[in-house]
Design a protein around this motif. Structure first.
Motif, PDB file in Angstrom:
ATOM      1  N   ASP A 231       0.837  -1.208   0.000  1.00  0.00           N
ATOM      2  CA  ASP A 231       0.000   0.000   0.000  1.00  0.00           C
ATOM      3  C   ASP A 231       0.872   1.259   0.000  1.00  0.00           C
ATOM      4  O   ASP A 231       0.563   2.241  -0.694  1.00  0.00           O
ATOM      5  CB  ASP A 231      -0.920  -0.028   1.218  1.00  0.00           C
ATOM      6  N   LYS A 232       1.971   1.253   0.760  1.00  0.00           N
ATOM      7  CA  LYS A 232       2.883   2.397   0.758  1.00  0.00           C
ATOM      8  C   LYS A 232       3.540   2.566  -0.616  1.00  0.00           C
ATOM      9  O   LYS A 232       3.710   3.692  -1.114  1.00  0.00           O
ATOM     10  CB  LYS A 232       3.952   2.214   1.833  1.00  0.00           C
ATOM     11  N   ALA A 236       3.180   5.684  -3.177  1.00  0.00           N
ATOM     12  CA  ALA A 236       4.366   6.362  -3.702  1.00  0.00           C
ATOM     13  C   ALA A 236       4.418   6.323  -5.222  1.00  0.00           C
ATOM     14  O   ALA A 236       5.313   6.925  -5.836  1.00  0.00           O
ATOM     15  CB  ALA A 236       5.628   5.721  -3.117  1.00  0.00           C
ATOM     16  N   GLY A 237       3.464   5.587  -5.833  1.00  0.00           N
ATOM     17  CA  GLY A 237       3.388   5.546  -7.283  1.00  0.00           C
ATOM     18  C   GLY A 237       4.208   4.466  -7.927  1.00  0.00           C
ATOM     19  O   GLY A 237       4.366   4.458  -9.152  1.00  0.00           O
ATOM     20  N   PHE A 238       4.716   3.506  -7.137  1.00  0.00           N
ATOM     21  CA  PHE A 238       5.544   2.448  -7.705  1.00  0.00           C
ATOM     22  C   PHE A 238       4.813   1.097  -7.782  1.00  0.00           C
ATOM     23  O   PHE A 238       5.434   0.081  -8.082  1.00  0.00           O
ATOM     24  CB  PHE A 238       6.826   2.274  -6.869  1.00  0.00           C
ATOM     25  N   ALA A 239       3.531   1.063  -7.469  1.00  0.00           N
ATOM     26  CA  ALA A 239       2.724  -0.165  -7.568  1.00  0.00           C
ATOM     27  C   ALA A 239       1.325   0.195  -8.026  1.00  0.00           C
ATOM     28  O   ALA A 239       0.890   1.348  -7.896  1.00  0.00           O
ATOM     29  CB  ALA A 239       2.678  -0.895  -6.226  1.00  0.00           C
ATOM     30  N   GLU A 240       0.651  -0.807  -8.552  1.00  0.00           N
ATOM     31  CA  GLU A 240      -0.700  -0.584  -9.032  1.00  0.00           C
ATOM     32  C   GLU A 240      -1.721  -0.880  -7.923  1.00  0.00           C
ATOM     33  O   GLU A 240      -1.452  -1.647  -7.000  1.00  0.00           O
ATOM     34  CB  GLU A 240      -0.989  -1.495 -10.223  1.00  0.00           C
ATOM     35  N   ASP A 245      -5.317  -4.555  -4.110  1.00  0.00           N
ATOM     36  CA  ASP A 245      -6.602  -5.243  -4.013  1.00  0.00           C
ATOM     37  C   ASP A 245      -6.423  -6.755  -3.958  1.00  0.00           C
ATOM     38  O   ASP A 245      -7.135  -7.459  -3.223  1.00  0.00           O
ATOM     39  CB  ASP A 245      -7.482  -4.871  -5.208  1.00  0.00           C
ATOM     40  N   ARG A 246      -5.508  -7.272  -4.742  1.00  0.00           N
ATOM     41  CA  ARG A 246      -5.267  -8.711  -4.719  1.00  0.00           C
ATOM     42  C   ARG A 246      -4.797  -9.167  -3.335  1.00  0.00           C
ATOM     43  O   ARG A 246      -5.254 -10.196  -2.810  1.00  0.00           O
ATOM     44  CB  ARG A 246      -4.218  -9.080  -5.767  1.00  0.00           C
ATOM     45  N   LEU A 247      -3.896  -8.399  -2.756  1.00  0.00           N
ATOM     46  CA  LEU A 247      -3.408  -8.753  -1.424  1.00  0.00           C
ATOM     47  C   LEU A 247      -4.518  -8.646  -0.378  1.00  0.00           C
ATOM     48  O   LEU A 247      -4.599  -9.459   0.553  1.00  0.00           O
ATOM     49  CB  LEU A 247      -2.231  -7.858  -1.027  1.00  0.00           C
ATOM     50  N   GLY A 515      10.029  -8.662  -8.983  1.00  0.00           N
ATOM     51  CA  GLY A 515       9.006  -9.701  -9.000  1.00  0.00           C
ATOM     52  C   GLY A 515       7.615  -9.081  -9.007  1.00  0.00           C
ATOM     53  O   GLY A 515       7.434  -7.914  -8.646  1.00  0.00           O
ATOM     54  N   SER A 516       6.630  -9.877  -9.421  1.00  0.00           N
ATOM     55  CA  SER A 516       5.261  -9.373  -9.501  1.00  0.00           C
ATOM     56  C   SER A 516       4.478  -9.724  -8.251  1.00  0.00           C
ATOM     57  O   SER A 516       4.801 -10.674  -7.527  1.00  0.00           O
ATOM     58  CB  SER A 516       4.549  -9.957 -10.723  1.00  0.00           C
ATOM     59  N   ASN A 517       3.434  -8.949  -8.038  1.00  0.00           N
ATOM     60  CA  ASN A 517       2.539  -9.203  -6.912  1.00  0.00           C
ATOM     61  C   ASN A 517       1.815 -10.530  -7.076  1.00  0.00           C
ATOM     62  O   ASN A 517       1.533 -11.232  -6.093  1.00  0.00           O
ATOM     63  CB  ASN A 517       1.539  -8.047  -6.809  1.00  0.00           C
ATOM     64  N   LEU A 518       1.497 -10.899  -8.289  1.00  0.00           N
ATOM     65  CA  LEU A 518       0.810 -12.160  -8.545  1.00  0.00           C
ATOM     66  C   LEU A 518       1.664 -13.347  -8.118  1.00  0.00           C
ATOM     67  O   LEU A 518       1.149 -14.336  -7.608  1.00  0.00           O
ATOM     68  CB  LEU A 518       0.460 -12.266 -10.033  1.00  0.00           C
TER      69      LEU A 518
END
Length: 561
Positions: A231-232, A236-240, A245-247, A515-518
């Motif tokens: 979330d942070k 900060a604009g470095f994640a979607e 939401d997935r997490l 790495g990806s969040n998925l």
């Protein structure tokens, strides 16, 4: 007597939890805790089994049956002691029974008369002694007369005693009394073993459920950390936002799973209390750890003659990925399969062969006791041809009177009325004797009873062979089930180690931005699946160990150590 010989012969588990190191450890014996009025009870597995054996209502009922058997034995023994009875009766014969009596026969059918002649009169007048003559003439026929015997009121008071001197059935019954008591005790032992099995499985189920609940709580905390960091990063604009939401979905699912685990833990705890015979309102604390309860796989494999030291060290000695050893090493996978096939077919490995002791099984011992009772039953029915000798004696008083008050005057042999005449109304009586009963012919009843007893003996002898085969099958099945459970535990531990490492590396890559969040979500899902499977395997091993101990007749003794 024959009743003595007619006694009859005999949760869904919580899957998943924390991942402690596997080690075999037995808690030192400790005193049985007393249930406090307030506050929880601290219980080890041994203490839980001991409490259940002492307090579970079904076992208490079984012990009442044991006490009933002891009382039945006392009843049988009492037949050989003197039997003393005291009796008293009072009757009002308001209509006395009458009997027809031929009063005419009392005089022999003749009637007598005295003759007086003129010469006899003259002689008497002259002062001479005259002897009158008696003349017998046939009496007129008199019909039988109804006469009532006895008085209106009658009383009787007596004491009698009898002593059995000889009875073949009684002597056999004395020999059977001890065997009959032993049978009741063995039935109680069987019930205790069943309770030990139920409590052990419920205790392990609760340990696994609590461990899984603890692990799920740690998983939620770890996922909360990942979610907070993501979330942070998003802010900060470095994640979607999709990553966040997935997490969040993943966390919500994990929270629901934890809630289910909480309810399952409470259910497991309730089952344990039920198996112990403990009130559901009583709090308990389980002092045994899951790590101490999980069986050491390598040690068990050695005992089961399928040792494989390259990949059979259990969780503590498990290599990252098990490798099949080369053939010819003496402990090969092929040998493993062969031992399992031998076990399933009833065969034994080289170390286990000949290790079965049927006498360790309470069922076998119970059948032996029933066989002894059947033999005594046969002797009892054969003894029915022997004579029965009883010594008897009685003493009492019998009284009668036309008035109730006079009956209770209790006048003895020296009592006289105002005219000086005897007026005794109570008379004593007594007797002593021997009663001999010799059976001569009973319509072949005893013959068929003896035949039934012989057939019963043969039935029990056939039961021994069936029981041996059943024990052999249970031994083979428990060995195979335990071996398979140990193999699954090793593989699930390897999978858990791999899933843990994959999740750790995936989180590092995600935090480093490569790495990806998925990938993180997938790795976490696989980790939870591995954890669930691992603790399912732990519980399967524990249950298989309990079944194995029961099959070998060592369950209760193992728990009490």
């Amino acid at each position: 007597m024959n009743k003595l010989f007619r006694s009859p012969l005999l949760l869904a588990a919580a899957l998943a939890g924390a991942a402690p190191q596997v080690a075999l450890a037995q808690n030192a014996p400790s005193a049985m805790p007393q249930a406090p009025v307030q506050g929880p009870m601290s219980l080890s597995l041994q203490q839980a089994v001991t409490y259940a054996v002492q307090n579970k209502s079904s076992l208490l009922a079984t012990r009442l049956g044991e006490a009933t058997a002891a009382a039945k034995v006392g009843e049988i023994k009492s037949a050989g002691l003197p039997q003393v009875n005291v009796a008293a009766t009072l009757s009002n014969n308001f209509k006395l029974q009458k009997s027809l009596v031929d009063v005419g026969s009392f005089s022999g059918g003749m009637t007598s008369s005295t003759t007086l002649t003129a010469a006899d009169i003259n002689a008497a007048q002259n002062g001479q002694t005259v002897s009158l003559g008696t003349v017998f003439t046939p009496a007129e026929p008199v019909p039988p007369t109804a006469i009532a015997f006895g008085l209106q009121y009658a009383g009787n008071a007596s004491a009698s005693v009898s002593q059995l001197l000889f009875d073949g059935s009684y002597l056999i019954g004395l020999k059977a009394a001890k065997v009959y008591t032993e049978l009741a005790k063995k039935q109680t032992q069987q019930a205790e073993i069943d309770v030990a099995e139920q409590v052990s499985k419920a205790y392990y189920s609760t340990l696994v459920a609590r461990s899984r609940l603890s692990l799920l709580s740690r998983n939620v905390q770890r996922l909360d950390t990942v979610l907070s960091q993501t979330d942070k990063t998003y802010k900060a604009g470095f994640a979607e936002k999709l990553d966040v939401d997935r997490l969040r979905v993943q966390r919500n699912n994990l929270v629901v799973e934890r809630q289910k685990a909480e309810r399952l833990t409470e259910l497991s705890l309730g089952l344990l209390k039920f198996q112990m015979g403990l009130s559901q309102a009583q709090g308990i604390i389980l002092t045994d750890s899951l790590g101490a309860a999980v069986v050491d796989a390598g040690s068990l494999r050695q005992r089961l003659s399928v040792a494989d030291f390259t990949n059979g060290g259990g969780v503590a000695g498990q290599a990252p990925v098990p490798n099949a050893p080369a053939l010819g090493t003496g402990n090969t996978a092929a040998q493993n399969r062969l031992d399992q096939q031998n076990a399933l077919s009833g065969g034994q490995g080289s170390m286990a062969r000949g290790a079965i002791n049927y006498n360790n099984r309470i069922e076998f011992s119970t059948l032996e006791t029933q066989q002894a009772l059947a033999g005594l039953d046969l002797r009892n029915r054969q003894a029915g041809a022997y004579p029965r000798l009883v010594l008897t004696g009685a003493y009492g008083f019998l009284g009668s009177s036309n008035q109730l008050g006079e009956l209770f005057a209790f006048r003895g042999p020296d009592s006289r009325n105002s005219a000086g005449l005897l007026n005794q109304n109570w008379f004593g009586f007594g007797n002593v004797g021997l009663s001999l009963n010799v059976p001569v012919f009973d319509g072949f009843r005893r013959k068929y009873l003896v035949q039934q007893s012989k057939l019963q003996q043969q039935t029990i002898e056939k039961g021994f062979e069936t029981l041996r085969q059943s024990i052999d099958l249970q031994d083979a099945q428990s060995r195979t089930t335990l071996i398979n459970a140990l193999d699954v535990l090793d593989n699930q531990k390897a999978n858990l180690d791999l899933a843990t490492d994959v999740a750790r590396v995936t989180r590092i890559k995600f935090n480093a931005g490569v790495g990806s969040n998925l990938e993180v979500i997938t790795a976490e899902t696989d980790l939870r699946t591995a954890q669930t499977n691992y603790y399912g395997a732990i519980y399967d091993v524990l249950v298989a160990k309990v079944d194995r101990d029961k099959a070998t007749g060592e369950l209760y003794s193992q728990v009490k150590k």
